[in-house]
Scaffold this motif. Structure first.
Motif, PDB file in Angstrom:
ATOM      1  N   PRO A 129       0.848  -1.202   0.000  1.00 42.29           N
ATOM      2  CA  PRO A 129       0.000   0.000   0.000  1.00 42.29           C
ATOM      3  C   PRO A 129       0.881   1.248   0.000  1.00 42.29           C
ATOM      4  CG  PRO A 129       0.185  -0.889   2.226  1.00 42.29           C
ATOM      5  CD  PRO A 129       0.921  -1.849   1.319  1.00 42.29           C
ATOM      6  N   SER A 130       0.355   2.338  -0.553  1.00 45.62           N
ATOM      7  CA  SER A 130       1.116   3.602  -0.512  1.00 45.62           C
ATOM      8  C   SER A 130       0.136   4.758  -0.537  1.00 45.62           C
ATOM      9  CB  SER A 130       2.077   3.699  -1.707  1.00 45.62           C
ATOM     10  OG  SER A 130       1.364   3.615  -2.927  1.00 45.62           O
ATOM     11  N   ILE A 131       0.538   5.869   0.022  1.00 48.59           N
ATOM     12  CA  ILE A 131      -0.319   7.045   0.053  1.00 48.59           C
ATOM     13  C   ILE A 131      -0.739   7.393  -1.389  1.00 48.59           C
ATOM     14  CG2 ILE A 131       1.817   8.481   0.185  1.00 48.59           C
ATOM     15  CD1 ILE A 131      -1.386   9.670   1.786  1.00 48.59           C
ATOM     16  N   ASN A 142      -1.655   5.631  -3.610  1.00 55.04           N
ATOM     17  CA  ASN A 142      -1.114   4.652  -4.569  1.00 55.04           C
ATOM     18  C   ASN A 142      -0.030   5.267  -5.458  1.00 55.04           C
ATOM     19  OD1 ASN A 142      -0.906   2.062  -5.643  1.00 55.04           O
ATOM     20  ND2 ASN A 142      -2.511   2.391  -7.162  1.00 55.04           N
ATOM     21  N   ARG A 154      -4.419  -8.463   0.217  1.00 61.15           N
ATOM     22  CA  ARG A 154      -4.599  -7.260   1.034  1.00 61.15           C
ATOM     23  C   ARG A 154      -5.033  -6.081   0.171  1.00 61.15           C
ATOM     24  NH1 ARG A 154      -3.174  -2.655   1.200  1.00 61.15           N
ATOM     25  NH2 ARG A 154      -2.073  -3.130  -0.718  1.00 61.15           N
ATOM     26  N   HIS A 155      -5.964  -5.307   0.652  1.00 64.21           N
ATOM     27  CA  HIS A 155      -6.343  -4.092  -0.063  1.00 64.21           C
ATOM     28  C   HIS A 155      -7.020  -3.128   0.908  1.00 64.21           C
ATOM     29  CE1 HIS A 155      -9.988  -6.537  -0.061  1.00 64.21           C
ATOM     30  NE2 HIS A 155     -10.637  -5.390  -0.078  1.00 64.21           N
ATOM     31  N   THR A 156      -7.163  -1.897   0.468  1.00 64.87           N
ATOM     32  CA  THR A 156      -7.818  -0.872   1.282  1.00 64.87           C
ATOM     33  C   THR A 156      -9.328  -0.985   1.111  1.00 64.87           C
ATOM     34  OG1 THR A 156      -5.953   0.608   0.936  1.00 64.87           O
ATOM     35  CG2 THR A 156      -8.018   1.635   1.617  1.00 64.87           C
ATOM     36  N   ARG A 205     -12.678   1.096   1.903  1.00 63.00           N
ATOM     37  CA  ARG A 205     -13.223   2.384   2.375  1.00 63.00           C
ATOM     38  C   ARG A 205     -14.706   2.306   2.709  1.00 63.00           C
ATOM     39  NH1 ARG A 205      -9.551   3.319  -1.669  1.00 63.00           N
ATOM     40  NH2 ARG A 205      -7.686   4.334  -0.860  1.00 63.00           N
ATOM     41  N   ILE A 265      -5.516   6.416  -7.401  1.00 64.71           N
ATOM     42  CA  ILE A 265      -6.693   5.677  -6.914  1.00 64.71           C
ATOM     43  C   ILE A 265      -7.826   5.790  -7.940  1.00 64.71           C
ATOM     44  CG2 ILE A 265      -8.319   5.398  -5.012  1.00 64.71           C
ATOM     45  CD1 ILE A 265      -6.315   6.675  -3.169  1.00 64.71           C
ATOM     46  N   ARG A 302     -11.274   9.891   3.890  1.00 60.27           N
ATOM     47  CA  ARG A 302     -10.691  10.883   2.974  1.00 60.27           C
ATOM     48  C   ARG A 302     -11.761  11.434   2.038  1.00 60.27           C
ATOM     49  NH1 ARG A 302      -5.740  13.200   2.637  1.00 60.27           N
ATOM     50  NH2 ARG A 302      -4.617  11.231   2.725  1.00 60.27           N
ATOM     51  N   LEU A 329      -8.395   0.452   6.992  1.00 60.78           N
ATOM     52  CA  LEU A 329      -8.364   1.703   6.232  1.00 60.78           C
ATOM     53  C   LEU A 329      -7.386   2.659   6.918  1.00 60.78           C
ATOM     54  CD1 LEU A 329      -9.415   3.731   4.107  1.00 60.78           C
ATOM     55  CD2 LEU A 329     -11.270   4.299   5.683  1.00 60.78           C
ATOM     56  N   PRO A 330      -6.270   2.996   6.269  1.00 61.50           N
ATOM     57  CA  PRO A 330      -5.397   4.015   6.851  1.00 61.50           C
ATOM     58  C   PRO A 330      -6.053   5.388   6.687  1.00 61.50           C
ATOM     59  CG  PRO A 330      -4.272   2.786   5.098  1.00 61.50           C
ATOM     60  CD  PRO A 330      -5.733   2.491   4.999  1.00 61.50           C
ATOM     61  N   SER A 370      -4.747   9.183   6.965  1.00 60.92           N
ATOM     62  CA  SER A 370      -3.517   9.942   7.232  1.00 60.92           C
ATOM     63  C   SER A 370      -3.710  11.449   7.329  1.00 60.92           C
ATOM     64  CB  SER A 370      -2.443   9.607   6.197  1.00 60.92           C
ATOM     65  OG  SER A 370      -2.928   9.750   4.888  1.00 60.92           O
ATOM     66  N   THR A 401      -6.359  -1.915  -6.826  1.00 56.17           N
ATOM     67  CA  THR A 401      -5.853  -0.706  -7.484  1.00 56.17           C
ATOM     68  C   THR A 401      -4.711  -1.117  -8.418  1.00 56.17           C
ATOM     69  OG1 THR A 401      -4.523  -0.416  -5.502  1.00 56.17           O
ATOM     70  CG2 THR A 401      -6.479   0.944  -5.690  1.00 56.17           C
ATOM     71  N   ARG A 427      -1.025  -1.209 -10.451  1.00 58.07           N
ATOM     72  CA  ARG A 427       0.377  -1.075 -10.051  1.00 58.07           C
ATOM     73  C   ARG A 427       1.223  -0.753 -11.279  1.00 58.07           C
ATOM     74  NH1 ARG A 427      -1.801  -0.896  -5.872  1.00 58.07           N
ATOM     75  NH2 ARG A 427      -1.195  -1.833  -3.881  1.00 58.07           N
TER      76      ARG A 427
HETATM   77  C1  FMN Z   1       0.875   6.017   4.382  1.00 55.46           C
HETATM   78  C2  FMN Z   1      -0.492   5.759   3.807  1.00 55.46           C
HETATM   79  C3  FMN Z   1      -1.515   6.674   3.996  1.00 55.46           C
HETATM   80  C4  FMN Z   1      -2.791   6.422   3.483  1.00 55.46           C
HETATM   81  N1  FMN Z   1      -3.814   7.318   3.733  1.00 55.46           N
HETATM   82  C5  FMN Z   1      -5.052   7.048   3.283  1.00 55.46           C
HETATM   83  C6  FMN Z   1      -6.136   7.929   3.613  1.00 55.46           C
HETATM   84  O1  FMN Z   1      -5.979   8.916   4.334  1.00 55.46           O
HETATM   85  N2  FMN Z   1      -7.370   7.627   3.133  1.00 55.46           N
HETATM   86  C7  FMN Z   1      -7.596   6.536   2.326  1.00 55.46           C
HETATM   87  O2  FMN Z   1      -8.725   6.336   1.898  1.00 55.46           O
HETATM   88  N3  FMN Z   1      -6.583   5.671   2.013  1.00 55.46           N
HETATM   89  C8  FMN Z   1      -5.325   5.900   2.482  1.00 55.46           C
HETATM   90  N4  FMN Z   1      -4.303   5.037   2.206  1.00 55.46           N
HETATM   91  C9  FMN Z   1      -4.562   3.839   1.384  1.00 55.46           C
HETATM   92  C10 FMN Z   1      -3.982   4.023  -0.031  1.00 55.46           C
HETATM   93  O3  FMN Z   1      -4.775   4.918  -0.777  1.00 55.46           O
HETATM   94  C11 FMN Z   1      -3.899   2.645  -0.712  1.00 55.46           C
HETATM   95  O4  FMN Z   1      -2.949   1.853  -0.040  1.00 55.46           O
HETATM   96  C12 FMN Z   1      -3.510   2.726  -2.172  1.00 55.46           C
HETATM   97  O5  FMN Z   1      -4.488   3.408  -2.908  1.00 55.46           O
HETATM   98  C13 FMN Z   1      -3.303   1.334  -2.787  1.00 55.46           C
HETATM   99  O6  FMN Z   1      -4.484   0.590  -2.688  1.00 55.46           O
HETATM  100  P1  FMN Z   1      -4.549  -0.806  -1.931  1.00 55.46           P
HETATM  101  O7  FMN Z   1      -4.166  -0.557  -0.495  1.00 55.46           O
HETATM  102  O8  FMN Z   1      -5.971  -1.265  -2.078  1.00 55.46           O
HETATM  103  O9  FMN Z   1      -3.554  -1.731  -2.592  1.00 55.46           O
HETATM  104  C14 FMN Z   1      -3.028   5.247   2.725  1.00 55.46           C
HETATM  105  C15 FMN Z   1      -1.989   4.319   2.546  1.00 55.46           C
HETATM  106  C16 FMN Z   1      -0.744   4.556   3.093  1.00 55.46           C
HETATM  107  C17 FMN Z   1       0.356   3.531   2.931  1.00 55.46           C
END
Ligand code: FMN
Length: 333
Positions: free
Chosen positions: A30-32, A34, A128-130, A132, A205, A222, A277-278, A280, A321, A323
């Protein structure tokens, strides 16, 4: 070729394959937004991780703390891949003080037995995935959250579960942070670049991962500035747990380690049927980051807020998402 020479040649081919597989597996991290802000340099016996500043968020993340945290998650994924291939790895974090973007160096040391945990974690990386979506009304059991906390602690970081009264503080801080960010035109442009229709190919995203209406949640998720295509319920969600991922200090190595902890937490949560769900926004804005620090009451420095919900078995899986292709993130020497 002598028998010994052919064994050595086979060994070095196996090493090269394992390192290449590790860098490829790390791409699922995962990354901020993506952004995938990592770059790997791969030689026959070494794998080096660099921060790619061309994919960092200058406005949202001026210190690159969330970019480095994302790289830490990729690093942890790479270590899991190597362990699942039966390698003990020597890891140096920030190996070259003169080049702070050189985040880690991995060298294969010796063969180790492959554990079921390593094998399972490597499979989980691809699942693994985010998520929301708001939680279904299924209460979270604390046993599973404690297991996630233990996974975080095994990496040297900590996970502080917020009490109900602290969740209201978090909700107010998240609202404040999002309003402050939304007033900034440069921030809006950056968000739109990575999450709008013009996002760079293979990153950002997509609308399929963005809720199709404002989610009814105590702590706001978010605000992407537009609705996407992800169907979400109109009901209010109150069965989520919120936690702050924290560590002892603030600096590149702390952010990298926090990313490793995030990966450990997320893989364990996924295996236990929890959605993650991160969040940030409160970390991105200095004043709300201080507020998160005070919620930790001296435990450490806040690196990321995480929402945990019970996965809904009836819900359709959210699409993955995209890559970047591996040739854009791995340089081979
Ligand atoms: C450091 C970090 C901060 C993130 N912050 C948010 C956030 O504030 N809101 C959100 O909806 N997703 C957040 N994400 C999730 C990313 O959007 C997500 O990891 C990325 O889109 C890739 O999707 P996946 O996790 O489904 O592979 C964050 C991920 C990371 C690693």
């Amino acid at each position: 070729m002598s028998p010994n020479a052919s064994i050595r040649a086979a060994d070095s081919r196996a090493e090269a394959r394992a390192l290449s597989a590790a860098a490829t597996t790390a791409g699922h991290a995962p990354s901020i937004h993506n952004t995938q802000p990592w770059r790997w340099r791969l030689s026959s016996d070494e794998l080096d991780l660099y921060l790619d500043r061309s994919r960092a968020l200058d406005v949202t993340d001026p210190d690159s703390r969330l970019a480095i945290l994302s790289c830490g998650a990729a690093l942890h994924h790479a270590l899991i891949s190597l362990a699942a291939d039966g390698w003990h790895t020597i890891l140096a974090r920030m190996p070259d003080p003169a080049h702070p973007d050189h985040l880690a160096q991995l060298r294969l040391d010796h063969r180790i037995p492959v554990t079921p945990d390593a094998r399972r974690h490597r499979q989980t990386i691809k699942l693994r995935h985010t998520d929301r979506r708001p939680a279904p009304s299924t209460p979270l059991d604390t046993g599973r959250l404690h297991a996630v906390g233990a996974a975080v602690e095994s990496t040297g970081a900590g996970l502080h579960l917020l009490r109900p009264d602290q969740v209201y503080d978090l909700a107010a801080a998240a609202d404040h942070a999002q309003r402050a960010e939304a007033e900034d035109l440069a921030w809006q442009a950056e968000l739109h670049y990575w999450t709008g229709g013009t996002r760079p190919l293979g990153s950002g995203i997509p609308d399929t991962a963005i809720p199709d209406r404002a989610t009814q949640t105590t702590v706001p998720g978010r605000d992407f500035g537009h609705h996407g295509d992800l169907p979400v319920s109109a009901e209010h969600q109150n069965d989520a747990a919120f936690a702050i991922l924290y560590g002892p200090g603030v600096g590149e190595v702390d952010w990298l380690r926090a990313g490793e902890a995030l990966s450990a937490a997320w893989l364990t949560a996924t295996e236990l049927g929890l959605s993650v769900l991160p969040l940030s926004a409160t970390i991105e804005v200095a004043v709300t980051r201080e507020r998160m620090r005070s919620l930790l009451s001296g435990l450490g420095r806040p690196h990321l807020v995480l929402r945990f919900t019970t996965g809904d078995p009836a819900a359709t899986a959210t699409p993955h998402t995209p890559r970047l292709p591996t040739d854009q993130i791995i340089e081979r020497f």
